[in-house]
Design a protein around this motif. Structure first.
Motif, short mmCIF file in Angstrom:
data_model
loop_
_atom_site.label_atom_id
_atom_site.label_comp_id
_atom_site.label_asym_id
_atom_site.label_seq_id
_atom_site.Cartn_x
_atom_site.Cartn_y
_atom_site.Cartn_z
N LYS A 1 -29.51 -47.95 -15.55
CA LYS A 1 -30.46 -46.84 -15.66
C LYS A 1 -30.31 -45.83 -14.52
CE LYS A 1 -34.87 -47.13 -14.86
NZ LYS A 1 -36.17 -47.63 -14.72
N ASP A 2 -30.14 -46.31 -13.29
CA ASP A 2 -30.18 -45.43 -12.13
C ASP A 2 -28.84 -45.21 -11.40
OD1 ASP A 2 -32.97 -45.23 -12.49
OD2 ASP A 2 -33.29 -47.04 -11.30
N GLY A 3 -28.06 -46.24 -11.23
CA GLY A 3 -26.86 -46.13 -10.39
C GLY A 3 -25.58 -45.81 -11.12
N TYR A 4 -25.51 -46.15 -12.41
CA TYR A 4 -24.27 -45.99 -13.15
C TYR A 4 -23.82 -44.54 -13.23
CZ TYR A 4 -21.04 -45.81 -17.09
OH TYR A 4 -19.95 -45.56 -17.89
N THR A 5 -24.73 -43.61 -13.37
CA THR A 5 -24.37 -42.20 -13.52
C THR A 5 -23.50 -41.72 -12.35
OG1 THR A 5 -26.43 -41.84 -14.70
CG2 THR A 5 -25.28 -39.89 -13.93
#
Length: 176
Positions: free
Chosen positions: A138-142
């Motif tokens: 949700k938060d770090g993959y981008t």
């Protein structure tokens, strides 16, 4: 290391396998091999892992659960069986290529402990570390996707990895 993890996490009946404890109980787990050793080379051929099974709590039936509670390898969504690193008895580590974990909603657990997942680039270098895979997707993959997509264009970098198909292959090989 797997026994040390179970001892740390679950306590009894798992044996204490610290150096001092093993030395104190050497006659229980190492004696048959030591009795047969005639020269130094014989000592080098001793399978310590096999010898340590003599310390397992066979009477309670827990010994049969060693591979279930602390497996050597774990099956990841891509179908690969990846070795677990038990160097830290607090939290074992699973080092796996990021694309092989696509589609997994939660971090894998063993004996109730979430594995510390080292997500690797296609080259096998660390890209991210997390014990909460859902939060990472949700938060770090981008940010990781933005950084690595240009460097590794032959590999899939979906916008939504939580629902993507896991793979250990490049996009070209997937297309075959």
């Amino acid at each position: 290391k797997r026994l040390a993890f179970l001892r740390h996490r679950l306590g009894e009946p798992w044996p204490d396998v610290t150096d001092d404890a093993l030395l104190a109980r050497a006659d229980e787990w190492l004696e048959p091999e030591l009795s047969r050793a005639r020269r130094r080379a014989d000592l080098g051929r001793i399978d310590a892992g096999q010898a340590l099974t003599r310390l397992l709590p066979w009477a309670s039936g827990e010994a049969a659960r060693l591979d279930e509670l602390a497996p050597e390898r774990i099956l990841v969504p891509s179908g690969s069986r990846i070795r677990i690193d038990y160097d830290d008895p607090e939290q074992p580590v699973l080092a796996v290529k990021l694309q092989e974990m696509f589609g997994l909603q939660r971090s894998p657990e063993i004996a109730g402990v979430p594995l510390l997942v080292h997500l690797l680039s296609p080259a096998g270098r660390p890209a991210a570390v997390t014990a909460d895979l859902a939060s990472f997707w949700k938060d770090g993959y981008t940010g990781v996707r933005a950084e690595l997509r240009g460097r590794y264009p032959k590999h899939p970098w979906p916008k939504d990895p939580a629902t993507a198909e896991p793979t250990r292959y490049t996009k070209a090989r997937l297309g075959r």
